[in-house]
Design a protein around this motif. Structure first.
Motif, short mmCIF file in Angstrom:
data_model
loop_
_atom_site.label_atom_id
_atom_site.label_comp_id
_atom_site.label_asym_id
_atom_site.label_seq_id
_atom_site.Cartn_x
_atom_site.Cartn_y
_atom_site.Cartn_z
N VAL A 136 0.82 -1.12 0.05
CA VAL A 136 0.03 0.00 0.09
C VAL A 136 0.73 1.38 -0.07
O VAL A 136 2.03 1.13 0.40
CB VAL A 136 -1.11 0.13 1.29
N ASP A 137 0.45 2.43 -0.50
CA ASP A 137 1.16 3.63 -0.63
C ASP A 137 0.51 4.82 0.22
O ASP A 137 0.83 5.80 -0.29
CB ASP A 137 1.64 3.81 -2.23
N ASP A 138 -0.75 4.58 0.83
CA ASP A 138 -1.18 5.53 1.62
C ASP A 138 -1.70 5.01 2.76
O ASP A 138 -2.11 4.08 3.23
CB ASP A 138 -2.56 6.28 0.66
N ARG A 139 -2.10 6.03 3.78
CA ARG A 139 -2.63 5.72 5.19
C ARG A 139 -4.09 5.15 5.01
O ARG A 139 -4.75 5.52 4.06
CB ARG A 139 -2.54 6.87 5.90
N PRO A 140 -4.25 4.39 5.93
CA PRO A 140 -5.79 3.75 5.94
C PRO A 140 -6.76 4.75 6.55
O PRO A 140 -6.59 5.50 7.53
CB PRO A 140 -5.74 2.69 6.77
N ARG B 268 -1.46 3.28 20.33
CA ARG B 268 -0.64 3.45 19.39
C ARG B 268 0.63 2.61 19.59
O ARG B 268 1.53 2.15 18.87
CB ARG B 268 -0.03 4.90 19.32
N ASP B 269 1.08 2.20 20.87
CA ASP B 269 2.07 1.56 21.31
C ASP B 269 1.57 0.14 21.36
O ASP B 269 2.46 -0.73 21.86
CB ASP B 269 2.48 1.85 22.71
N GLY B 270 0.36 -0.42 20.82
CA GLY B 270 0.16 -1.65 20.80
C GLY B 270 -0.73 -2.25 22.23
O GLY B 270 -1.10 -3.44 22.24
N GLN B 271 -0.80 -1.45 23.14
CA GLN B 271 -1.80 -1.85 24.10
C GLN B 271 -3.26 -1.91 23.92
O GLN B 271 -3.66 -1.11 23.27
CB GLN B 271 -1.64 -0.78 25.32
N VAL B 272 -3.66 -3.04 24.37
CA VAL B 272 -5.19 -3.43 23.99
C VAL B 272 -5.89 -3.57 25.29
O VAL B 272 -5.56 -4.29 26.24
CB VAL B 272 -5.33 -4.40 22.94
N VAL C 199 0.80 1.61 15.93
CA VAL C 199 -0.59 1.24 15.58
C VAL C 199 -1.35 2.36 14.96
O VAL C 199 -1.26 3.51 15.33
CB VAL C 199 -1.32 0.61 16.51
N ILE C 200 -1.79 2.43 13.49
CA ILE C 200 -2.52 3.39 12.79
C ILE C 200 -3.69 2.97 12.60
O ILE C 200 -4.80 3.85 12.29
CB ILE C 200 -1.78 3.78 11.65
N THR D 216 -0.01 -1.40 11.45
CA THR D 216 1.06 -0.37 11.62
C THR D 216 1.50 0.11 10.51
O THR D 216 1.11 0.00 9.23
CB THR D 216 2.32 -1.22 12.58
N SER D 217 2.68 1.21 10.59
CA SER D 217 2.96 2.07 9.71
C SER D 217 3.83 1.14 8.62
O SER D 217 4.35 0.02 9.02
CB SER D 217 4.02 3.19 10.28
#
Length: 742
Positions: free
Chosen positions: A69-73, A342-346, A367-368, A383-384
């Motif tokens: 992919v080449d763009d943000r979701p 964003r740090d992966g904490q759920v 995480v995005i 993630t990015s």
């Protein structure tokens, strides 16, 4: 026969008796142990079924991969089977890919006319309808769909992007839309956005041609107020009445789209700013997350003190471990949600149960975007750089907590917190309500009114039968009363529901007059009997005097029933039920606690009577004879000697009778109306734990939350009976120790 033969025969008889004694002892012991083992097996089986209700959620890594992919979701989603994933990029690119391996399935581009996307919103997870606000002020509606087919026994999923309202879009403004919201219902379609800090929107009424089935849209005037805050986000409720306008600073305005006026205003958070906001399942509750990880649930409630009649109510607070949320996900079919940092904490929560089911650090960083499967059994995290991580979720029964079962809960669309049992409904957005409080209250209410009628009659009848009644009459009365216990309770419930309940409703004055007139009639009859000549009274043998009261009882009952209509006309204007409701404010239901008390009392009387009568009759005669010889009267001997000695047995009779009343199913099932409400009113119905199990167990899905909650209800009933029997045994032993030396 010789002496030796006699001794040998006697020895064989002794050995035979000893063998029979040992065999009998072993059989009785085995039977008793078997009963205890069976009870323990029931106990452990109930625990086996209900323990999964209180398990925490689990997350297991299920692979990772990279996609090109080449763009943000803008949006990430999983279909029903969690096999195909959708990724919508901020430039309008759509990628369907295999959610297990990342292999691309289909690539396409949204038909935006090369106009950049300025805003995005999802109507709901169930509809999969996406609204894209464009730089030229148009709104494009797109929907991702999945068609199942089977080829050579293999399931195939064909994804597609559809445009329900065409590819040209709908023009809302002349400037870019910084936020957009859409609601597409059965009767209307509403689109509202924010452009240059102002609200813009349109509404169409749907008209269906009954012959062709074609639906046409007719424009409807939509009035939107001028805002006094900086509008950054906008959401529309499911019935298209409420519009939520939010600012990033945490301010909100609740707008009534029917009147176009602001119904409520305020702040979502006292000091924090707004980070994420989503609707829960059904679109009634609003979940707002602050920049510090605080998550608050809101929904609209009625408020008669406000001019608008409504306000946005803060209902529950949650605290995530994430200081910066990347995604706030809501489950598609339950009132649960996930907070992913964003740090992966759920963190996994359930709103109504107010439980944190899981808090765990996942592997990915930066995480995005994230998506949860419709069945809440899979999680996809991006993630990015297009790196995706797949996880398996195990979260079967998040709806249950101590507060849900026993505390007042503020459910959506209710004016205040309450105890509610409602396990099913007709729509998919329904939230099951599993409060045991009304069921436990109904169980105790039914048992109380049954014991209120049965205990005095049974105990007094047992006292008279065992102590005063002549032996010939006792040999006839006792078996007749004990035979009443053989009458099936389903027959009693049938008669109570179809005959007794309408009879009591029709003859309410007679029912209450019987309770008042009967004691006075019996006392008056006794007084009149004492005034008769002694020579006449001596003709009646001692112990059979109660037979003389049978005509009196029948005459009182028949007389009260015959006078019911005149009494109702004279004292209650011809309708006692209306008088209770209108004048006293007491609701009346035909199948109520009074009917249950009479019917279930009739079923419990034989149990209490039989055990209590045996206990009183088994008191050694020399105790009462000694008391009489010392000058005590018959009544003094009964009260001072016989009843204390028999008190352990009488208490056991009452406890066994209460256990029978608590566990009774068919009578309360057929004669109460089965309304799970908490009202001590004798004219209102109830629902008991046992009746609830009987009604609903046949309609539940095996291993579902509802299924296990019914087993939990059985466990509560089991433990209640166990505690009552334990207390009864302790009290009985103390009574035996106290009065055993008389």
């Amino acid at each position: 026969m010789t002496q030796f033969d006699v001794q040998a025969a006697a020895s064989r008889r002794r050995h035979w008796r000893q063998w029979k004694d040992r065999a009998t002892t072993a059989t009785i012991t085995a039977g008793g142990v078997s009963v205890l083992v069976a009870i323990l097996l029931i106990f452990f089986y109930l625990l086996y079924e209900i323990l999964p209700l209180f398990e925490s959620a689990r997350v297991e890594a299920d692979g990772d991969y990279r996609i090109a992919v080449d763009d943000r979701p803008l949006y990430l989603a999983l279909e029903e089977q969690a096999e195909v994933a959708l990724r919508l990029g901020e430039q309008g690119s759509v990628l369907f890919f295999d959610a297990r391996s990342g292999a691309p399935i289909q690539r396409t581009q949204l038909d935006t006319g090369k106009v950049p996307i300025s805003s995005f919103s999802l109507e709901s997870e169930a509809s999969r309808l996406m609204a894209l606000g464009l730089e030229d002020g148009r709104v494009l509606l797109a929907q991702h769909n999945y068609r199942l087919s089977y080829h050579d026994g293999q399931r195939q999923i064909r994804p597609s992007i559809d445009y329900p309202r065409g590819t040209s879009g709908v023009s809302l403004a002349q400037a870019p839309l910084s936020s957009v919201a859409v609601r597409d219902g059965d009767r209307a379609l509403t689109m509202i956005g924010i452009s240059a800090g102002k609200l813009v929107g349109k509404r169409w009424r749907k008209e269906e041609n009954f012959l062709t089935g074609e639906v046409t849209l007719q424009p409807v005037a939509l009035s939107l107020p001028t805002l006094d805050i900086t509008a950054d986000r906008v959401l529309v409720g499911p019935v298209q009445r409420w519009l939520y306008v939010l600012s990033n600073g945490g301010e909100y305005r609740l707008i009534d789209l029917q009147s176009g006026a602001v119904a409520d205003r305020g702040r979502l958070f006292e000091h924090d700013t707004l980070n994420q906001v989503r609707f829960l399942l059904g679109g009634i509750s609003l979940m707002a997350a602050s920049d510090r990880g605080a998550i608050t649930q809101f929904f609209v409630v009625r408020d008669s003190d406000r001019p608008s009649g409504h306000r946005l109510q803060t209902v529950r607070h949650f605290q995530s471990q994430n200081s910066e949320l990347a995604q706030l996900l809501t489950e598609h079919r339950r009132k649960g949600f996930l907070a992913i940092g964003r740090d992966g904490q759920v963190d996994i929560f359930h709103s109504t149960a107010q439980r944190r089911l899981l808090s765990r650090q996942l592997a990915p960083k930066n995480v995005i975007s994230a998506a949860i499967a419709p069945r809440a059994d899979a999680l996809l995290v991006e993630t990015s750089g297009g790196q995706l991580y797949r996880y398996k979720l195990h979260n079967e029964h998040p709806e249950i907590s101590w507060s849900v079962l026993w505390d007042k809960i503020w459910y959506e669309s209710y004016p205040e917190p309450d105890y509610i049992w409602q396990s099913s409904a007709s729509n998919n957005d329904f939230e099951p309500k599993y409060s045991f409080a009304p069921l436990a209250f109904g169980t105790l209410k039914a048992a109380f009114y049954a014991m209120l009628l049965a205990a005095p009659l049974a105990i007094c009848g047992a006292i008279y039968t065992a102590y005063f009644m002549s032996s010939p009459l006792r040999r006839k009365v006792k078996p007749i009363i004990e035979l009443m216990e053989a009458l099936p309770t389903v027959i009693l419930g049938f008669l109570a529901g179809l005959w007794l309940a309408p009879f009591i409703e029709k003859n309410l004055p007679s029912v209450f007059s019987v309770f008042l007139v009967m004691p006075m009639a019996i006392l008056l009859t006794a007084w009149g009997w004492s005034r008769l000549p002694l020579t006449f009274r001596q003709r009646i043998p001692d112990g059979i005097h109660p037979v003389l009261l049978v005509p009196v009882v029948l005459a009182v009952v028949v007389g009260c029933v015959m006078l019911s209509a005149p009494m109702e006309q004279a004292f209650f204007n011809g309708d006692m039920r209306a008088w209770l409701t209108n004048d006293l404010g007491v609701d009346f239901d035909q199948r109520n606690a009074l009917v249950v008390g009479v019917a279930m009392g009739f079923a419990v009387i034989p149990t209490i009577f039989s055990i209590a009568e045996d206990a009183i009759f088994s008191v050694p005669k020399h105790l009462s004879y000694g008391s009489l010889a010392l000058g005590a009267t018959t009544w003094q001997s009964l009260v001072g000697v016989v009843l204390p000695t028999a008190s352990p047995g009488i208490f056991s009779a009452l406890m066994i009778g209460m256990g029978r009343a608590v566990g009774e199913t068919m009578i309360v099932l057929m004669a109460t109306g089965n309304t799970p409400i908490m009202d001590a009113n004798i004219f209102e119905g109830m629902r008991t734990l046992s009746a609830n199990i009987a009604v609903e167990i046949g309609e539940t899905e095996v291993d579902s939350t509802h299924f296990r909650v019914l087993f939990l209800a059985a466990f509560v009933l089991f433990m209640f009976t166990f505690c009552v029997n334990t207390v009864a045994e302790v009290v009985r032993q103390r009574l035996r120790q106290r009065y055993g030396n008389l």
